[in-house]
Structures are given as structure tokens and as C-alpha cells.
Design a protein around this motif. Sequence first.
Motif, PDB file in Angstrom:
ATOM      1  N   ALA A 128      16.018  19.580 -64.017  1.00 41.86           N
ATOM      2  CA  ALA A 128      16.951  20.702 -63.866  1.00 41.86           C
ATOM      3  C   ALA A 128      16.359  21.747 -62.931  1.00 41.86           C
ATOM      4  O   ALA A 128      15.143  21.914 -62.844  1.00 41.86           O
ATOM      5  N   LEU A 129      17.235  22.447 -62.216  1.00 38.54           N
ATOM      6  CA  LEU A 129      16.813  23.509 -61.301  1.00 38.54           C
ATOM      7  C   LEU A 129      17.913  24.554 -61.218  1.00 38.54           C
ATOM      8  O   LEU A 129      19.100  24.215 -61.171  1.00 38.54           O
ATOM      9  N   GLU A 130      17.524  25.817 -61.184  1.00 36.09           N
ATOM     10  CA  GLU A 130      18.486  26.915 -61.121  1.00 36.09           C
ATOM     11  C   GLU A 130      18.034  27.936 -60.083  1.00 36.09           C
ATOM     12  O   GLU A 130      16.853  28.307 -60.042  1.00 36.09           O
ATOM     13  N   VAL A 131      18.969  28.385 -59.239  1.00 32.72           N
ATOM     14  CA  VAL A 131      18.679  29.430 -58.257  1.00 32.72           C
ATOM     15  C   VAL A 131      18.835  30.789 -58.936  1.00 32.72           C
ATOM     16  O   VAL A 131      19.899  31.115 -59.449  1.00 32.72           O
ATOM     17  N   GLU A 132      17.775  31.578 -58.926  1.00 32.98           N
ATOM     18  CA  GLU A 132      17.771  32.866 -59.615  1.00 32.98           C
ATOM     19  C   GLU A 132      17.972  34.048 -58.672  1.00 32.98           C
ATOM     20  O   GLU A 132      18.475  35.095 -59.074  1.00 32.98           O
ATOM     21  N   GLU A 133      17.573  33.870 -57.414  1.00 34.31           N
ATOM     22  CA  GLU A 133      17.602  35.012 -56.492  1.00 34.31           C
ATOM     23  C   GLU A 133      17.688  34.526 -55.050  1.00 34.31           C
ATOM     24  O   GLU A 133      17.107  33.491 -54.703  1.00 34.31           O
ATOM     25  N   VAL A 134      18.451  35.254 -54.223  1.00 34.57           N
ATOM     26  CA  VAL A 134      18.577  34.933 -52.801  1.00 34.57           C
ATOM     27  C   VAL A 134      17.927  36.050 -51.994  1.00 34.57           C
ATOM     28  O   VAL A 134      18.308  37.219 -52.122  1.00 34.57           O
ATOM     29  N   ASN A 135      16.949  35.704 -51.167  1.00 26.82           N
ATOM     30  CA  ASN A 135      16.238  36.693 -50.357  1.00 26.82           C
ATOM     31  C   ASN A 135      16.305  36.313 -48.880  1.00 26.82           C
ATOM     32  O   ASN A 135      16.242  35.125 -48.525  1.00 26.82           O
ATOM     33  N   PHE A 136      16.422  37.338 -48.025  1.00 25.23           N
ATOM     34  CA  PHE A 136      16.491  37.134 -46.582  1.00 25.23           C
ATOM     35  C   PHE A 136      15.230  37.675 -45.906  1.00 25.23           C
ATOM     36  O   PHE A 136      14.666  38.685 -46.343  1.00 25.23           O
ATOM     37  N   GLY A 137      14.804  37.003 -44.848  1.00 26.69           N
ATOM     38  CA  GLY A 137      13.660  37.468 -44.078  1.00 26.69           C
ATOM     39  C   GLY A 137      13.983  38.730 -43.297  1.00 26.69           C
ATOM     40  O   GLY A 137      15.122  39.207 -43.272  1.00 26.69           O
ATOM     41  N   ASP A 138      12.966  39.285 -42.634  1.00 24.56           N
ATOM     42  CA  ASP A 138      13.134  40.558 -41.918  1.00 24.56           C
ATOM     43  C   ASP A 138      14.034  40.426 -40.698  1.00 24.56           C
ATOM     44  O   ASP A 138      14.851  41.304 -40.421  1.00 24.56           O
TER      45      ASP A 138
ATOM     46  N   LYS B  95      36.150  33.714 -24.294  1.00 30.31           N
ATOM     47  CA  LYS B  95      35.245  32.714 -24.841  1.00 30.31           C
ATOM     48  C   LYS B  95      34.395  33.354 -25.927  1.00 30.31           C
ATOM     49  O   LYS B  95      33.737  34.370 -25.688  1.00 30.31           O
ATOM     50  N   LEU B  96      34.408  32.758 -27.124  1.00 29.97           N
ATOM     51  CA  LEU B  96      33.623  33.282 -28.241  1.00 29.97           C
ATOM     52  C   LEU B  96      32.253  32.627 -28.257  1.00 29.97           C
ATOM     53  O   LEU B  96      32.118  31.409 -28.116  1.00 29.97           O
ATOM     54  N   ILE B  97      31.237  33.459 -28.446  1.00 31.25           N
ATOM     55  CA  ILE B  97      29.861  32.990 -28.537  1.00 31.25           C
ATOM     56  C   ILE B  97      29.305  33.455 -29.871  1.00 31.25           C
ATOM     57  O   ILE B  97      29.283  34.654 -30.174  1.00 31.25           O
ATOM     58  N   PHE B  98      28.865  32.499 -30.702  1.00 31.37           N
ATOM     59  CA  PHE B  98      28.349  32.819 -32.030  1.00 31.37           C
ATOM     60  C   PHE B  98      26.829  32.745 -32.011  1.00 31.37           C
ATOM     61  O   PHE B  98      26.250  31.716 -31.648  1.00 31.37           O
ATOM     62  N   LEU B  99      26.201  33.824 -32.388  1.00 29.36           N
ATOM     63  CA  LEU B  99      24.747  33.892 -32.444  1.00 29.36           C
ATOM     64  C   LEU B  99      24.342  34.293 -33.860  1.00 29.36           C
ATOM     65  O   LEU B  99      24.756  35.341 -34.365  1.00 29.36           O
ATOM     66  N   TYR B 100      23.571  33.428 -34.519  1.00 30.64           N
ATOM     67  CA  TYR B 100      23.096  33.779 -35.857  1.00 30.64           C
ATOM     68  C   TYR B 100      21.709  33.168 -36.084  1.00 30.64           C
ATOM     69  O   TYR B 100      21.368  32.118 -35.535  1.00 30.64           O
ATOM     70  N   GLU B 101      20.932  33.863 -36.858  1.00 35.76           N
ATOM     71  CA  GLU B 101      19.574  33.425 -37.154  1.00 35.76           C
ATOM     72  C   GLU B 101      19.190  33.966 -38.525  1.00 35.76           C
ATOM     73  O   GLU B 101      19.160  35.180 -38.736  1.00 35.76           O
ATOM     74  N   PHE B 102      18.926  33.052 -39.454  1.00 34.95           N
ATOM     75  CA  PHE B 102      18.594  33.466 -40.813  1.00 34.95           C
ATOM     76  C   PHE B 102      17.395  32.682 -41.337  1.00 34.95           C
ATOM     77  O   PHE B 102      17.260  31.482 -41.105  1.00 34.95           O
ATOM     78  N   ASN B 103      16.564  33.402 -42.032  1.00 35.82           N
ATOM     79  CA  ASN B 103      15.428  32.838 -42.763  1.00 35.82           C
ATOM     80  C   ASN B 103      15.664  33.192 -44.228  1.00 35.82           C
ATOM     81  O   ASN B 103      15.585  34.357 -44.609  1.00 35.82           O
ATOM     82  N   ILE B 104      15.962  32.188 -45.040  1.00 33.86           N
ATOM     83  CA  ILE B 104      16.412  32.434 -46.409  1.00 33.86           C
ATOM     84  C   ILE B 104      15.461  31.779 -47.397  1.00 33.86           C
ATOM     85  O   ILE B 104      15.004  30.641 -47.198  1.00 33.86           O
ATOM     86  N   THR B 105      15.168  32.497 -48.472  1.00 32.87           N
ATOM     87  CA  THR B 105      14.348  31.973 -49.561  1.00 32.87           C
ATOM     88  C   THR B 105      15.129  32.087 -50.867  1.00 32.87           C
ATOM     89  O   THR B 105      15.606  33.168 -51.215  1.00 32.87           O
ATOM     90  N   LEU B 106      15.259  30.974 -51.565  1.00 28.36           N
ATOM     91  CA  LEU B 106      15.943  30.954 -52.854  1.00 28.36           C
ATOM     92  C   LEU B 106      14.898  30.807 -53.957  1.00 28.36           C
ATOM     93  O   LEU B 106      14.218  29.781 -54.049  1.00 28.36           O
ATOM     94  N   LYS B 107      14.762  31.844 -54.763  1.00 30.45           N
ATOM     95  CA  LYS B 107      13.816  31.804 -55.875  1.00 30.45           C
ATOM     96  C   LYS B 107      14.405  30.958 -56.991  1.00 30.45           C
ATOM     97  O   LYS B 107      15.537  31.175 -57.422  1.00 30.45           O
ATOM     98  N   CYS B 108      13.624  29.982 -57.484  1.00 31.70           N
ATOM     99  CA  CYS B 108      14.162  29.013 -58.438  1.00 31.70           C
ATOM    100  C   CYS B 108      13.238  28.802 -59.628  1.00 31.70           C
ATOM    101  O   CYS B 108      12.038  29.098 -59.587  1.00 31.70           O
ATOM    102  N   SER B 109      13.812  28.271 -60.682  1.00 37.87           N
ATOM    103  CA  SER B 109      13.046  27.797 -61.832  1.00 37.87           C
ATOM    104  C   SER B 109      13.778  26.616 -62.431  1.00 37.87           C
ATOM    105  O   SER B 109      14.984  26.436 -62.213  1.00 37.87           O
ATOM    106  N   GLY B 110      13.048  25.796 -63.189  1.00 35.89           N
ATOM    107  CA  GLY B 110      13.679  24.639 -63.800  1.00 35.89           C
ATOM    108  C   GLY B 110      12.723  23.890 -64.690  1.00 35.89           C
ATOM    109  O   GLY B 110      11.656  24.408 -65.078  1.00 35.89           O
TER     110      GLY B 110
END
Length: 344
Positions: free
Chosen positions: A56-66, A78-93
Motif C-alpha cells: 500500500a502507498l498513500e500520497v500525503e503532501e505535494v511539494n513544488f521546487g523553487d 500560434k500558441l506556445i506552451f512553456l512549463y517546467e515543474f519539479n514535483i515531490t510527493l511525500k508518501c507513506s505506506g
Amino acid sequence: MAKWGEGDPRWIVEDRPDGTNVNNWHWKEKDATAWSKDKLTNLLSDLKFGDTAGNALEVEEVNFGDECEAVINNRKQKLIFLYEFNITLKCSGYTFENDKVTGNIEIPNLEQQEPIEDVDIDFSQETPKSVEPKYYDFFKTQVRPFIRERLQTYVDMLTSEYSKGIVLPTKDVNSKAEQKGKVTKQTADKEVSQRSDSKGGANTGLKIATFKIELKETFQATAHDILEAFLDKPRVEAFTGAAAQVDRSKGGAFALYGRNVTGYFDSIEDKRIKMRWRKSSWPAEHYSLVDITLHEVEERSETEMKLIQTLIPSDYAEEQEMRAGWTNMYFQPMKQRLALGYLL
């Protein structure tokens, strides 16, 4: 001084929808960072996973980098999409041997240049230090594919929902729309007749290959509660983690996951619901048919669902993908967020 209505036409200001940015020529930017963080948090929060072995595993918290950002740019329509994410999901199980596990799901490179299937999604275990191979296999087979689907949902919502209103309708587009609206009934009937003749029979539109799937799922809930998960707008928004359109009447429309899933309710009964259902990537106006029947097993306090979906376009979907989609985007979130059963 020229009289009213006279003068050089080059200097006469027109009333046009794109008057603030004629022909969408100038660079226009829309910051989507806050909106993106909110959507990603909703899509990735409170996720719970489990398998028949007992992992079993559960996501407890969502955190984003700086350095996280999302921007939509428009230049020359013309649409241009720019995105950049560094994501950490704190988990327990817990492992199948009932050992407690803590750690993080790391998503370091959610970026526009990386296809979703190439985005890194890995689990870094904090305790215990030694990683149980069977538990990591559980993460790879059960958790990672679901997280990847949620990331794809975010990208689809960004490109289809949040980008609305950036490209302004131009004068030419408006003129064409007006001309299109003036097509006579005789012309439309002629076009329909031509399409029918080309098929040698009734007007069936394009002929495409389709396939059928059948699914069975068990819920620890009543048939009424399961139907409400499909029909009640607040509940739909709760399990999808995003705004939704739901008209629960017969013939009423629904739109989920940033309009990536749309359709109509054809029939609503106490323990049965039929709908026309499509994905935005399918051929225009092509709908599959979904028939859901529910059977309550009172002695076990369970309800068994049987889902039959027909007319799925073979060139635009795969059977495994469709089966996983119902499980990952409907059944599991319903059980997690609406307390309709246990995850297996």
C-alpha cells in the motif's frame, strides 16, 4: 476637416473583436503558474494505492521546487506552451509484510519538451533503508502509470482549458463564421445526400473500425451512491480533481478532465445508466456507447458493476489503454475520494 463618415479609410478605426491585438500579431503572454500548481495539487493529492499482495502507498503532501513555472504565449495566432515543474510527493505506506515505508515520489522533469511517457517518475525510499524488490515492483506497475496519467490530464487541461481567450477572433474569422451561418437548408441537405450516396446507403458518416470492451468492478457502496458519482456535479469534481460540466437529465451533456472526456446521458435508471462517451482525440462527433449496470449484493454490502463499451475507434485507442483509463480515471479515484470501496 472631413465630414462624419468620410476621410481616408486607412485612418478609420474598425470595431473588431481583435481590436486590442489586430490579427493576433503582437506577442501576448499569460502566466499559468498559479493555476498549474493548483491543478497539479488537486490531481496528485490524497492518492491511495494497494494491491492484492498487501502493498500500500498513500500520497500525503505535494511539494513544488523553487523554479517552477508555466506560461502560454501567442504570436501570430500560434500558441506556445512553456512549463517546467519539479514535483515531490511525500508518501507513506506498508509492504506486503506489513513493514511501514516512508519516502517520496520524485518528478524532476515535467517540461514541455519531454513527452509524458518520458517524464521521470521514481520512488526514493527513506525508511527502511533497504528497498524491498516486490514493493518497488508494486510502485512501477500500480503507482507510476496512474501518476503519469494524471500528469497527462494536467497538460491536456492546460492546452485546452486555460488557453481559452488568448487568441482573439479576427475580422476574417468572424466574416467566415457569418457566411457559414448563412448556408441554406437546401445546401446542407445536398451535402448530406452526397455523403449518403458515397456510402451507398444511409448517412453514416466516415466508416471507421471499432472494438468493444467489457469491465467488471466491485464497490463497497450502494447502487445509488455509484450512480451519483457519475451524475452529481460536486462528486464528479471531487473524484476528477477538476471543474466539470454535468447535466444529470436524460440527454444532458457532461464534460470531464478539461473537456478531454465529453458525452451525453442517454438513459438513467435506478441501477443502470447509458451514455454516449468520447475522448477529444477521437474523430469529430464520433461517440462510443457505454452501458453500465449495477447489481447489489446485500450479504456482502457490495455492488457489482458491469460496464460494456462499444464503438471504440481502433485507430485512436487501444484496448489496454481504455481498460486502464476506466480504472485509473474513474474507478480508483471514486473509491479513493468518494469512499466507494477499497483499492486492490
